[in-house]
Write an enzyme that holds these catalytic residues in place. Structure first.
Site, short mmCIF file in Angstrom:
data_model
loop_
_atom_site.label_atom_id
_atom_site.label_comp_id
_atom_site.label_asym_id
_atom_site.label_seq_id
_atom_site.Cartn_x
_atom_site.Cartn_y
_atom_site.Cartn_z
N GLU A 1 -58.97 27.24 -43.75
CA GLU A 1 -58.25 25.92 -43.45
C GLU A 1 -59.22 24.81 -42.67
O GLU A 1 -58.58 24.18 -42.08
CB GLU A 1 -56.95 26.05 -42.87
CG GLU A 1 -56.06 26.97 -43.91
CD GLU A 1 -54.80 27.39 -43.28
OE1 GLU A 1 -54.35 26.89 -42.28
OE2 GLU A 1 -53.92 28.15 -43.92
N CYS A 2 -60.49 24.74 -42.70
CA CYS A 2 -61.23 24.05 -42.03
C CYS A 2 -61.99 22.88 -42.73
O CYS A 2 -62.11 23.14 -44.04
CB CYS A 2 -62.39 24.80 -41.21
SG CYS A 2 -63.35 23.71 -40.26
N GLY A 3 -62.08 21.79 -42.33
CA GLY A 3 -62.83 20.70 -43.06
C GLY A 3 -64.34 21.32 -43.59
O GLY A 3 -64.81 20.79 -44.48
#
Length: 190
Positions: free
Chosen positions: A65-67
């Site tokens: 769930e990271c950029g």
């Protein structure tokens, strides 16, 4: 006759003491290379880095769930391009940055397969910093262990480059994309 027996007994005792000291020292020795580590993979099976001897290894801490999560696509492409050229990627999911890897090992595995078709080895979720840092990341981040440099995992998708001899050779910041020239040059150099 009694003197000889005493000397022999003393010698045997000295040998046992030296052997005991040697075993204690070896038990407490720091790992020499990445090959000294065994971890659990994402399916809960033992994974020994000694099985990767002779390969270049790119170790990456990952998050779903990271950029930077789209780097999975680039990592998979890099793996596909070089996997038959003594190169492998090993992913370590970690929830250390912004709680961006909240899932279980099963959820992470499913996410990687469904969204990015990941086929490189993924290990169980670990901690890559702090008091509960996994021993393999202590090795990667402490010069006294890796003999290259001290570093700190600054965010998800930091990359540690291990040479064919099992030693740390380079560290790539999270913003360095998997298809960056510096990574490909490292893989391709002899």
């Amino acid at each position: 006759m009694k003197i000889k027996i005493l000397v022999i007994s003393f010698s045997a005792a000295a040998i046992l003491l030296m052997l005991s000291s040697f075993l204690t020292i070896n038990k407490n020795m720091v790992p020499v290379t990445i090959y000294d580590f065994e971890v659990m993979d994402i399916q809960g099976k033992h994974f020994s880095f000694s099985t990767l001897k002779g390969k270049k290894i790119l170790i990456v801490n990952t998050a779903s769930e990271c950029g930077l999560t789209p780097q999975y696509k680039g990592l998979q492409a890099l793996y596909e391009k070089y996997k038959n050229k003594n190169f492998i990627i090993v992913g370590f999911p970690a929830n250390n940055f912004g709680a961006q890897e909240p899932g279980s090992n099963a959820q992470i595995s499913q996410f990687c397969q469904k969204n990015y078709g990941v086929t490189f080895p993924m290990m169980e979720k670990i901690s890559v910093k702090g008091a509960d840092m996994h021993p393999i990341y202590k090795f990667l981040t402490e010069k006294k262990l890796n003999r290259l440099k001290d570093s700190e995992v600054s965010w998800n998708f930091q990359k540690y480059a291990i040479g064919t001899n099992g030693n740390l050779e380079m560290v790539f910041e999270p913003s360095v994309q998997p298809d960056a020239n510096e990574i490909k040059e490292w893989i391709e150099k002899n």
